[in-house]
Scaffold this active site. Structure first.
Site, PDB file in Angstrom:
ATOM      1  N   CYS A  99       3.764  -2.220 -12.514  1.00 55.22           N
ATOM      2  CA  CYS A  99       4.035  -1.185 -13.340  1.00 55.22           C
ATOM      3  C   CYS A  99       5.019  -1.713 -14.351  1.00 55.22           C
ATOM      4  O   CYS A  99       6.364  -1.368 -14.179  1.00 55.22           O
ATOM      5  CB  CYS A  99       4.386   0.057 -12.700  1.00 55.22           C
ATOM      6  SG  CYS A  99       5.823  -0.202 -11.472  1.00 55.22           S
ATOM      7  N   LYS A 145      -3.367   5.082  -3.276  1.00 54.93           N
ATOM      8  CA  LYS A 145      -4.367   4.047  -3.480  1.00 54.93           C
ATOM      9  C   LYS A 145      -5.175   3.759  -2.353  1.00 54.93           C
ATOM     10  O   LYS A 145      -6.289   3.827  -2.496  1.00 54.93           O
ATOM     11  CB  LYS A 145      -3.607   2.595  -4.041  1.00 54.93           C
ATOM     12  CG  LYS A 145      -3.035   2.761  -5.324  1.00 54.93           C
ATOM     13  CD  LYS A 145      -2.282   1.378  -5.686  1.00 54.93           C
ATOM     14  CE  LYS A 145      -1.331   0.934  -4.774  1.00 54.93           C
ATOM     15  NZ  LYS A 145      -0.019   1.680  -4.577  1.00 54.93           N
ATOM     16  N   ALA A 174       0.756  -1.252   0.095  1.00 55.33           N
ATOM     17  CA  ALA A 174       0.088  -0.129   0.105  1.00 55.33           C
ATOM     18  C   ALA A 174       0.826   1.237  -0.025  1.00 55.33           C
ATOM     19  O   ALA A 174       0.393   2.258  -0.467  1.00 55.33           O
ATOM     20  CB  ALA A 174      -0.873  -0.120   1.240  1.00 55.33           C
TER      21      ALA A 174
END
Length: 192
Positions: free
Chosen positions: A131, A21, A16
């Site tokens: 990513c 997010k 996290a």
């Protein structure tokens, strides 16, 4: 966007920190548990929560050693990866990432995805992302995931980004170039 409104339902934000997010999930009405192993990055997450007056339970631990007390409605797993998708902003990534790094990251992602899948309630949703531009860290997980792909609808995405015909999303650094461009990402939504 791919999880929608929370309406008080439970969600895990795995990996996290630093918390962007987490903040989006909390502002969308989710009851968030944010899990990350980095104390430094979690401190920034806590600061961001305080600044925005949003709330989340913050857990400092390795997601591969932890598990929730009860099944959850949703999971966002933005998994560790080679980060080849950020080369537009960090070109050095293409010089330091070797095939072994990609293979190791893909294996960790598979393990995390399998572990997290068991934490979902029946009918629950898991959004998996990296990513990375590497198919081993993206598309290869579609066939191996222990969940059912829940295709992304074009209306769930920003203008200029469309899902792949099979329902996953692949963004490329060439996309939306007139608006600053995007990083390379792989995103898939699964349902239990």
């Amino acid at each position: 966007r791919l999880l929608g409104r929370g309406d008080g339902r439970s969600v895990l934000d795995l990996c996290a920190a630093p918390g962007g997010k987490t903040l989006q999930l909390a502002s969308a009405g989710w009851r968030v548990t944010a899990v990350d192993s980095s104390a430094t990055r979690l401190e920034r997450l806590r600061q961001n929560l305080g600044r925005t007056r949003l709330s989340a339970e913050v857990v400092e631990t390795d997601a591969m050693q932890w598990e929730p007390a009860a099944p959850v409605d949703a999971i966002l797993l933005d998994a560790p990866c080679s980060a080849t998708g950020i080369f537009r902003r960090h070109p050095d990534v293409l010089h330091r990432v070797r095939p072994k790094v990609i293979a190791d990251m893909a294996e960790l992602q598979r393990a995390m995805l399998a572990r997290a899948a068991g934490w979902l309630k029946p009918g629950g949703t898991l959004v998996f992302s990296t990513c990375s531009l590497e198919p081993d860290e993206g598309e290869s997980h579609l066939e191996q995931a222990p969940l059912t792909l829940h295709p992304v609808d074009p209306n769930e995405l920003p203008a200029g980004v469309a899902p792949h015909p099979d329902g996953h999303v692949r963004t490329l650094p060439t996309m939306l170039a007139d608006r600053g461009a995007l990083d390379g990402f792989f995103i898939a939504r699964f349902r239990r």
